[in-house]
Motif scaffolding. Structure first.
Motif, PDB file in Angstrom:
ATOM      1  N   TRP A   1      17.113  13.232  -6.164  1.00 58.77           N
ATOM      2  CA  TRP A   1      16.990  14.166  -5.037  1.00 58.77           C
ATOM      3  C   TRP A   1      15.616  14.828  -5.041  1.00 58.77           C
ATOM      4  CZ3 TRP A   1      20.141  13.406  -1.333  1.00 58.77           C
ATOM      5  CH2 TRP A   1      21.446  12.964  -1.589  1.00 58.77           C
ATOM      6  N   ALA A   2      15.112  15.140  -6.226  1.00 59.19           N
ATOM      7  CA  ALA A   2      13.779  15.737  -6.313  1.00 59.19           C
ATOM      8  C   ALA A   2      12.720  14.775  -5.788  1.00 59.19           C
ATOM      9  CB  ALA A   2      13.476  16.118  -7.762  1.00 59.19           C
ATOM     10  N   LEU A   3      12.891  13.483  -6.077  1.00 58.50           N
ATOM     11  CA  LEU A   3      11.950  12.487  -5.580  1.00 58.50           C
ATOM     12  C   LEU A   3      12.016  12.396  -4.061  1.00 58.50           C
ATOM     13  CD1 LEU A   3       9.920  10.208  -6.115  1.00 58.50           C
ATOM     14  CD2 LEU A   3      11.868   8.663  -6.453  1.00 58.50           C
ATOM     15  N   ARG A   4      13.236  12.399  -3.534  1.00 61.05           N
ATOM     16  CA  ARG A   4      13.391  12.308  -2.085  1.00 61.05           C
ATOM     17  C   ARG A   4      12.839  13.533  -1.363  1.00 61.05           C
ATOM     18  NH1 ARG A   4      19.370   9.488  -2.486  1.00 61.05           N
ATOM     19  NH2 ARG A   4      18.676   7.354  -2.029  1.00 61.05           N
ATOM     20  N   ASP A   5      12.848  14.678  -2.056  1.00 62.87           N
ATOM     21  CA  ASP A   5      12.336  15.915  -1.447  1.00 62.87           C
ATOM     22  C   ASP A   5      10.841  16.098  -1.647  1.00 62.87           C
ATOM     23  OD1 ASP A   5      14.835  16.567  -0.558  1.00 62.87           O
ATOM     24  OD2 ASP A   5      15.324  17.878  -2.256  1.00 62.87           O
ATOM     25  N   THR A   6      10.192  15.164  -2.336  1.00 61.99           N
ATOM     26  CA  THR A   6       8.754  15.288  -2.605  1.00 61.99           C
ATOM     27  C   THR A   6       7.959  15.111  -1.314  1.00 61.99           C
ATOM     28  OG1 THR A   6       9.043  14.447  -4.854  1.00 61.99           O
ATOM     29  CG2 THR A   6       6.832  14.326  -3.916  1.00 61.99           C
ATOM     30  N   GLU A   7       6.965  15.950  -1.131  1.00 65.33           N
ATOM     31  CA  GLU A   7       6.124  15.866   0.059  1.00 65.33           C
ATOM     32  C   GLU A   7       5.429  14.509   0.117  1.00 65.33           C
ATOM     33  OE1 GLU A   7       2.404  18.261   2.194  1.00 65.33           O
ATOM     34  OE2 GLU A   7       3.279  18.984   0.310  1.00 65.33           O
ATOM     35  N   GLY A   8       5.507  13.868   1.264  1.00 73.94           N
ATOM     36  CA  GLY A   8       4.881  12.564   1.457  1.00 73.94           C
ATOM     37  C   GLY A   8       5.793  11.381   1.190  1.00 73.94           C
TER      38      GLY A   8
ATOM     39  N   GLN B   1       0.810  -1.221   0.000  1.00 74.41           N
ATOM     40  CA  GLN B   1       0.000   0.000   0.000  1.00 74.41           C
ATOM     41  C   GLN B   1       0.843   1.272   0.000  1.00 74.41           C
ATOM     42  OE1 GLN B   1      -2.852  -0.119   3.185  1.00 74.41           O
ATOM     43  NE2 GLN B   1      -4.302  -1.354   1.982  1.00 74.41           N
ATOM     44  N   ARG B   2       1.971   1.240   0.668  1.00 74.53           N
ATOM     45  CA  ARG B   2       2.746   2.474   0.804  1.00 74.53           C
ATOM     46  C   ARG B   2       4.144   2.387   0.187  1.00 74.53           C
ATOM     47  NH1 ARG B   2       4.175   4.552   5.366  1.00 74.53           N
ATOM     48  NH2 ARG B   2       4.213   2.645   6.600  1.00 74.53           N
ATOM     49  N   ARG B   3       4.357   1.405  -0.674  1.00 74.70           N
ATOM     50  CA  ARG B   3       5.669   1.304  -1.335  1.00 74.70           C
ATOM     51  C   ARG B   3       5.471   1.143  -2.839  1.00 74.70           C
ATOM     52  NH1 ARG B   3       9.281  -3.136   0.776  1.00 74.70           N
ATOM     53  NH2 ARG B   3      11.015  -1.757   0.295  1.00 74.70           N
ATOM     54  N   GLN B   4       6.304   1.823  -3.587  1.00 75.52           N
ATOM     55  CA  GLN B   4       6.260   1.738  -5.043  1.00 75.52           C
ATOM     56  C   GLN B   4       7.675   1.539  -5.573  1.00 75.52           C
ATOM     57  OE1 GLN B   4       3.981   4.812  -6.995  1.00 75.52           O
ATOM     58  NE2 GLN B   4       2.623   5.058  -5.221  1.00 75.52           N
ATOM     59  N   GLN B   5       7.759   0.802  -6.678  1.00 76.93           N
ATOM     60  CA  GLN B   5       9.072   0.533  -7.285  1.00 76.93           C
ATOM     61  C   GLN B   5       9.113   1.108  -8.691  1.00 76.93           C
ATOM     62  OE1 GLN B   5      11.403  -3.290  -6.834  1.00 76.93           O
ATOM     63  NE2 GLN B   5      10.839  -3.506  -8.993  1.00 76.93           N
ATOM     64  N   LEU B   6      10.120   1.921  -8.935  1.00 75.29           N
ATOM     65  CA  LEU B   6      10.340   2.512 -10.247  1.00 75.29           C
ATOM     66  C   LEU B   6      11.627   1.938 -10.828  1.00 75.29           C
ATOM     67  CD1 LEU B   6       8.599   4.619  -8.567  1.00 75.29           C
ATOM     68  CD2 LEU B   6       9.550   6.361 -10.091  1.00 75.29           C
ATOM     69  N   THR B   7      11.557   1.433 -12.054  1.00 79.52           N
ATOM     70  CA  THR B   7      12.762   1.019 -12.775  1.00 79.52           C
ATOM     71  C   THR B   7      13.058   2.108 -13.792  1.00 79.52           C
ATOM     72  OG1 THR B   7      12.166  -1.317 -12.519  1.00 79.52           O
ATOM     73  CG2 THR B   7      13.869  -0.785 -14.130  1.00 79.52           C
ATOM     74  N   VAL B   8      14.232   2.708 -13.684  1.00 76.15           N
ATOM     75  CA  VAL B   8      14.562   3.876 -14.509  1.00 76.15           C
ATOM     76  C   VAL B   8      15.884   3.651 -15.223  1.00 76.15           C
ATOM     77  CG1 VAL B   8      13.315   5.431 -12.973  1.00 76.15           C
ATOM     78  CG2 VAL B   8      15.759   5.053 -12.606  1.00 76.15           C
ATOM     79  N   ARG B   9      16.024   4.328 -16.349  1.00 71.25           N
ATOM     80  CA  ARG B   9      17.303   4.287 -17.069  1.00 71.25           C
ATOM     81  C   ARG B   9      17.775   5.707 -17.358  1.00 71.25           C
ATOM     82  NH1 ARG B   9      19.505   1.133 -22.521  1.00 71.25           N
ATOM     83  NH2 ARG B   9      21.615   1.951 -22.247  1.00 71.25           N
ATOM     84  N   SER B  10      19.028   5.972 -17.010  1.00 69.92           N
ATOM     85  CA  SER B  10      19.661   7.274 -17.234  1.00 69.92           C
ATOM     86  C   SER B  10      18.751   8.417 -16.788  1.00 69.92           C
ATOM     87  CB  SER B  10      20.040   7.436 -18.713  1.00 69.92           C
ATOM     88  OG  SER B  10      20.924   6.427 -19.125  1.00 69.92           O
ATOM     89  N   PRO B  11      18.388   8.442 -15.488  1.00 69.77           N
ATOM     90  CA  PRO B  11      17.492   9.505 -15.020  1.00 69.77           C
ATOM     91  C   PRO B  11      18.113  10.887 -15.179  1.00 69.77           C
ATOM     92  CG  PRO B  11      18.480   8.328 -13.174  1.00 69.77           C
ATOM     93  CD  PRO B  11      18.843   7.562 -14.409  1.00 69.77           C
ATOM     94  N   GLU B  12      17.245  11.854 -15.257  1.00 67.25           N
ATOM     95  CA  GLU B  12      17.707  13.236 -15.392  1.00 67.25           C
ATOM     96  C   GLU B  12      18.501  13.649 -14.147  1.00 67.25           C
ATOM     97  OE1 GLU B  12      14.090  15.289 -15.952  1.00 67.25           O
ATOM     98  OE2 GLU B  12      13.693  14.430 -17.930  1.00 67.25           O
TER      99      GLU B  12
END
Length: 320
Positions: free
Chosen positions: A265-272, A249-260
């Motif tokens: 850091w922007a994700l970690r700073d996101t509210e919530g 319910q409270r965990r999500q997994q993103l698979t990313v390649r060559s992120p911007e």
């Protein structure tokens, strides 16, 4: 010289799309792995390379020859183990070695015997008495005994026990280090990960990605995001996202390649967002991500076995 090159190759069987605009290029001295589920188009690709299947469009070159015209010569020069090899079961192992040796230069039988000893294969028994794994060993020894420049192997370790399978795959690295090329089609993804220099992932007749394995492992990450509550929304990341899945319910997994830059850091700073853990995925997880995403990775055209770089240079880079 490219050992194998396919350009925009397509093949259909009535309503079934076996290959659609398949392109890749393989330099000498590498282990190239073609991965895909059953029905992905791997066997049709191999048959097109051997001149046993005529594509509807596109060009195929193997050892700088056209399989449409030079299929017999290609099959004579390479070593090939099909998914379901056909052997003369009434022959003894030693007899099939002598029989095959008549088509190749002197030394073939001696090398077959060396490989048979390495595979712990009995020479004086009839092939029909061997297990599936034993017959696979015979096929491998027959394909390798004339030390071909190119080995094409379709599920070559099927039926082999764990130790022999591992030893065989490690020997493919030695083959590549000697300047020869291995084309390996397999569903044994963890084993492929141990030996492959390049990986192509095929699905529904298309090449989803074709890249150096070390590049895929370096550029793809899994971000496991723990949220304060399930309603929290994440910042957009479509430009570099392969898959986005919920794992509770409270965990999500993103698979990313060559992120911007700064995307993490922007994700970690996101509210919530309470926490973001970063993992390096296995080749199997990368494989699943590309299949789920359905994307054709544009980086394959730009970075994988580059078309604007001489093949000899690509080969030296692969070896280094």
């Amino acid at each position: 010289m490219a050992m194998v090159e396919l350009r925009d190759v397509s093949k259909r069987y009535r309503t079934v799309r076996a290959m659609e605009n398949v392109s890749f290029r393989i330099p000498p001295g590498v282990v190239f792995a073609l991965l895909g589920e059953n029905g992905a188009g791997k066997t049709t690709t191999i048959r097109s390379m051997l001149g046993l299947e005529q594509p509807d469009s596109g060009t195929v070159r193997v050892l700088a020859m056209d399989p449409r015209k030079d299929g017999i010569e290609i099959r004579r020069k390479i070593g090939c183990v099909p998914d379901a090899p056909k052997l003369y079961d009434w022959m003894k192992v030693s007899e099939i070695a002598w029989f095959a040796g008549g088509f190749y230069p002197e030394g073939y039988v001696a090398e077959f015997e060396r490989l048979a000893a390495e595979f712990e294969l009995p020479m004086n028994v009839k092939i029909k008495t061997l297990s599936k794994g034993g017959k696979a060993k015979v096929s491998l020894a027959l394909a390798m005994a004339h030390t071909p420049e190119l080995l094409i192997l379709d599920e070559p370790t099927s039926g082999l026990d764990t130790l022999v399978r591992r030893k065989f795959l490690e020997s493919m690295v030695d083959v590549a280090s000697a300047g020869r090329t291995v084309f390996l089609s397999s569903h044994q993804i963890p084993e492929v990960e141990r030996v492959a220099d390049y990986v192509a992932i095929m699905n529904e007749g298309k090449i989803r990605v074709c890249e150096k394995l070390e590049t895929l492992k370096a550029e793809i990450e899994q971000w496991v995001v723990t949220l304060e509550n399930p309603e929290c929304s994440l910042p957009p990341c479509d430009s570099f996202l392969l898959t986005h899945e919920g794992i509770g319910q409270r965990r999500q997994q993103l698979t990313v390649r060559s992120p911007e830059p700064n995307a993490l850091w922007a994700l970690r700073d996101t509210e919530g967002v309470l926490q973001v853990d970063v993992h390096t995925p296995s080749l199997e997880e990368i494989f699943v991500a590309y299949l789920k995403s359905g994307k054709n990775d544009w980086r394959s055209e730009q970075n994988s076995l580059p078309r604007d770089v001489p093949v000899s240079d690509a080969s030296e880079e692969a070896k280094s």
